[in-house]
Design a protein around this motif. Structure first.
Motif, short mmCIF file in Angstrom:
data_model
loop_
_atom_site.label_atom_id
_atom_site.label_comp_id
_atom_site.label_asym_id
_atom_site.label_seq_id
_atom_site.Cartn_x
_atom_site.Cartn_y
_atom_site.Cartn_z
N SER A 100 14.01 61.49 35.48
CA SER A 100 12.73 60.78 35.46
C SER A 100 11.64 61.78 35.14
O SER A 100 11.87 63.00 35.17
N GLY A 101 10.44 61.28 34.86
CA GLY A 101 9.32 62.17 34.56
C GLY A 101 9.08 63.18 35.67
O GLY A 101 8.84 64.37 35.41
N GLN A 102 9.13 62.71 36.92
CA GLN A 102 8.89 63.60 38.06
C GLN A 102 9.94 64.72 38.10
O GLN A 102 9.62 65.89 38.35
N ASN A 105 9.67 67.41 35.38
CA ASN A 105 8.58 68.37 35.59
C ASN A 105 9.00 69.54 36.47
O ASN A 105 8.36 70.58 36.47
N LYS A 106 10.04 69.37 37.27
CA LYS A 106 10.51 70.46 38.15
C LYS A 106 11.79 71.10 37.64
O LYS A 106 12.00 72.30 37.78
N SER A 238 16.99 53.09 31.63
CA SER A 238 16.35 54.37 31.88
C SER A 238 16.81 54.91 33.24
O SER A 238 17.19 54.14 34.12
N TYR A 239 16.73 56.22 33.40
CA TYR A 239 16.95 56.85 34.69
C TYR A 239 18.33 56.53 35.28
O TYR A 239 18.46 56.00 36.39
N CYS B 87 13.71 57.30 44.22
CA CYS B 87 12.85 56.12 44.31
C CYS B 87 11.41 56.38 43.89
O CYS B 87 10.70 55.46 43.51
N GLY B 88 10.94 57.62 43.97
CA GLY B 88 9.59 57.96 43.52
C GLY B 88 8.47 57.66 44.51
O GLY B 88 7.30 57.91 44.20
N THR B 91 6.01 60.56 45.22
CA THR B 91 5.37 61.24 44.08
C THR B 91 3.97 61.74 44.42
O THR B 91 3.13 60.98 44.91
N GLU B 97 0.75 68.21 37.74
CA GLU B 97 1.96 67.53 37.26
C GLU B 97 2.59 66.73 38.39
O GLU B 97 2.65 67.19 39.53
N ARG B 98 3.09 65.52 38.05
CA ARG B 98 3.73 64.71 39.09
C ARG B 98 5.11 65.25 39.41
O ARG B 98 5.87 65.63 38.50
N ILE B 99 5.45 65.28 40.69
CA ILE B 99 6.80 65.68 41.12
C ILE B 99 7.24 64.81 42.29
O ILE B 99 6.42 64.13 42.92
N ASN B 100 8.53 64.84 42.59
CA ASN B 100 9.05 64.21 43.80
C ASN B 100 8.87 65.23 44.94
O ASN B 100 9.56 66.24 44.99
N SER B 151 2.06 58.45 40.15
CA SER B 151 2.88 58.57 38.95
C SER B 151 2.14 58.00 37.74
O SER B 151 2.13 58.61 36.66
N GLU B 158 0.16 62.37 30.59
CA GLU B 158 1.26 62.85 29.76
C GLU B 158 1.17 62.24 28.36
O GLU B 158 1.45 62.91 27.36
N GLU B 184 9.11 52.97 30.35
CA GLU B 184 10.07 54.07 30.36
C GLU B 184 9.57 55.22 31.26
O GLU B 184 10.31 55.75 32.08
N SER B 187 9.96 54.81 35.06
CA SER B 187 11.29 54.43 35.56
C SER B 187 11.71 55.23 36.80
O SER B 187 12.66 54.85 37.48
N GLY B 188 11.02 56.31 37.11
CA GLY B 188 11.32 57.06 38.33
C GLY B 188 10.63 56.52 39.56
O GLY B 188 10.68 57.13 40.63
N ASN B 189 9.95 55.38 39.44
CA ASN B 189 9.30 54.75 40.59
C ASN B 189 9.85 53.34 40.77
O ASN B 189 9.62 52.46 39.95
#
Lengths: 316, 211
Positions: A100-102, A105-106, A238-239, B87-88, B91, B97-100, B151, B158, B184, B187-189
């Motif tokens: 995922s985007g998050q 980034n790491k 996705s993901y 699940c995000g 975040t 920058e966004r991260i978990n 996010s 971005e 897209e 999708s991490g949330n």
């Protein structure tokens, strides 16, 4: 999570020396895979060496006209790099198909290469796993096991886990090499096709790295051009990890390169299969997946891989 | 900044506290229980710059950034959902920058600028993204919302920075904030209530407001 002590390394050789010196030490960079596994006590380091500030976060040109990607370059920064987008498009495509985007980034370049399998039995500490506990047995090979996501080739009778990376599949078709520093301070270069170890009887040994050895960079040869694409088939849009993924570089004369993800313990590429590219997807896959030993649940991956490549060739 | 949350002694807190006191009584000294193979202390000090304010912490090395924010700094806007990066809900923004935050050790964030949902707006003056979620009903239970908003703000940045995504067709063209790109990138949330359609509308509104 088990308790651990912590230190920050400022340069790679120092990190490697410390890792070799302290039993049970591990490097941590982005931490997105390691911390997940530490919470489940699948990884139980007693000492963490933070290598995120070792000056390995740059992308630069090599003297030979290729690209040197620092080990700590994040997946986002690598995918977004203008040179990568222009000259190594398959790498941007593969990176953006993962996580995922998050997480991107790491997650780092070296960490992506070294991430562990997502086999459900590796993750479930109540089940036997030869990779997690050598000699314990493999639950994935048991009757009625859930093996839909797992490997079909390059596997062994001790382990059928796949390598989960998308990035590594693209790096494999790009003929990438891995640069390292050993605990004695020496540098070495390992071609990516020699970097991963097939499980055989020792599925717990996944790479050619020696204890304490640290990845400092991944290098790419000069751009080879061609139409570059990465197609990932997964259970949602996705993901999710790949059921099958295909990295493809096609040249105008019909020759090219192909590697597969989601099917093997390493990015799967065989030069003799690529020679059949002008003859179409069936000719390539019959060679590339020759000797496959799928389970009843994942035999569909053979057909899926062929059809995915056929679709990609039809787009060209 | 939101007003600080006052933590009161509740029955559950009291019982947990009592239980650990009993367990602790049986261990002569905690340090003795540690394996001898540790090569240093199992705790550290770290200074985070959270929502513009430097906050010094003395923490167990195992503390994630998420737990540091929630349990140590009592910034409970950031939520713990899966605690495994799937699940995000956790975040946050770190150095832009966004991260978990659940998959990052607090001790690895010395000097980092962390922005949580508490740092985005106030109830009187919402951030445009917060206002957009309210306007479009971008939630039902609201548990995933702080992560969705953090996010979503990063997603728009971005796109402005021309970072490509899985659905970007031309890697060299300017990227538009289309439905497909936003879906897209978000999708991490995960939203268990399924408020996705309204979340998408909210992000479009905020995207327009920022142009």
């Amino acid at each position: 999570m088990r308790a651990f002590s912590f230190e920050r390394a400022s340069e790679p050789a120092q990190a490697a020396a410390r890792a070799a010196e302290v039993p049970g030490a591990k490097f941590i960079a982005g931490g997105t895979n390691l911390l997940d596994l530490m919470k489940l006590e699948i990884e139980t380091p007693v000492h963490l060496i933070d290598v995120s500030a070792t000056g390995l976060d740059r992308i630069s040109s090599t003297a030979g006209g290729g690209l040197r990607i620092g080990a700590m370059v994040t997946n986002t920064d690598l995918a977004a790099d203008a040179t990568v987008r222009r000259d190594y498009g398959v790498l941007t495509r593969a990176l953006m198909a993962g996580a995922s985007g998050q997480l991107r980034n790491k997650a780092t370049t070296a960490g992506n290469l070294l991430q562990r399998t997502r086999c459900p039995y590796f993750y479930d500490t109540a089940m036997p796993c030869n990779k997690r506990v050598p000699g314990a047995g493999c639950a994935a090979l048991g009757k009625g096991a859930f093996s839909r996501q797992l490997g079909i080739i390059g596997t062994s009778d001790t382990c059928i886990a796949t390598h989960p990376s998308d990035m590594a599949v693209a790096l494999r078709v790009l003929d990438a090499e891995v640069e390292t520093t050993t605990p004695s301070g020496a540098s070495r270069t390992i071609p990516l096709d020699e970097f991963y170890r097939l499980p055989g009887d020792t599925p717990e040994i996944e790479t050619a790295l020696m204890p304490g050895e640290i990845i400092t960079a991944v290098t790419l040869p000069p751009p080879i051009g061609g139409r570059q694409s990465y197609h990932k088939v997964r259970d949602r849009a996705s993901y999710a990890f790949a059921l099958v993924s295909v990295a493809l570089i096609e040249r105008e004369d019909g020759t090219g390169r192909v590697a597969l993800g989601g099917v093997a313990p390493e990015p799967w590429r065989r030069p003799q299969a690529e020679a059949a590219l002008p003859d179409g997807a069936n000719a390539v896959m019959s060679r590339l997946l020759d000797g496959a030993t799928p389970t009843e649940e994942n035999a569909f991956k053979i057909t899926l891989a062929e059809r995915t490549l056929a679709a990609m060739l039809a787009e060209g | 900044m939101s007003p600080p949350i006052r933590f009161e002694m509740r029955r559950r807190t009291f019982l947990v506290g009592s239980a650990s006191a009993i367990v602790a009584a049986n261990i002569p000294w905690r340090a003795n229980a540690q394996p001898t193979s540790l090569v240093g202390p199992d705790n550290s000090t770290v200074t985070l710059v959270v929502n513009g304010e430097a906050r010094g912490l003395a923490i167990d090395n195992r503390t994630t950034l998420l737990d540091a924010l929630r349990e140590h700094l009592h910034l409970t806007g950031t939520k713990k959902g899966c605690d495994h990066g799937q699940c995000g809900a956790c975040t946050v923004s770190v150095n832009g920058e966004r991260i978990n935050s659940c998959l990052s050790l607090a001790v690895m964030h010395e000097g980092d600028e962390v922005t949580t949902i508490e740092g985005l707006g106030t109830p009187q003056q919402l951030d445009p993204m917060q206002q957009a979620f309210v306007d479009h009903d971008g939630f039902q239970c609201g548990y995933c919302t702080p992560g969705q908003i953090c996010s979503a703000k990063a997603v728009l940045q971005e796109i402005r920075d021309n970072v490509p995504s899985h659905v970007t067709r031309d890697l060299t063209a300017t990227i538009e904030a289309s439905d497909e790109e936003i879906r897209e990138r978000m999708s991490g949330n995960i939203c268990r209530c399924g408020a996705y359609a309204n979340i998408l509308e909210a992000i479009h509104q905020a995207s327009g407001a920022q142009v």
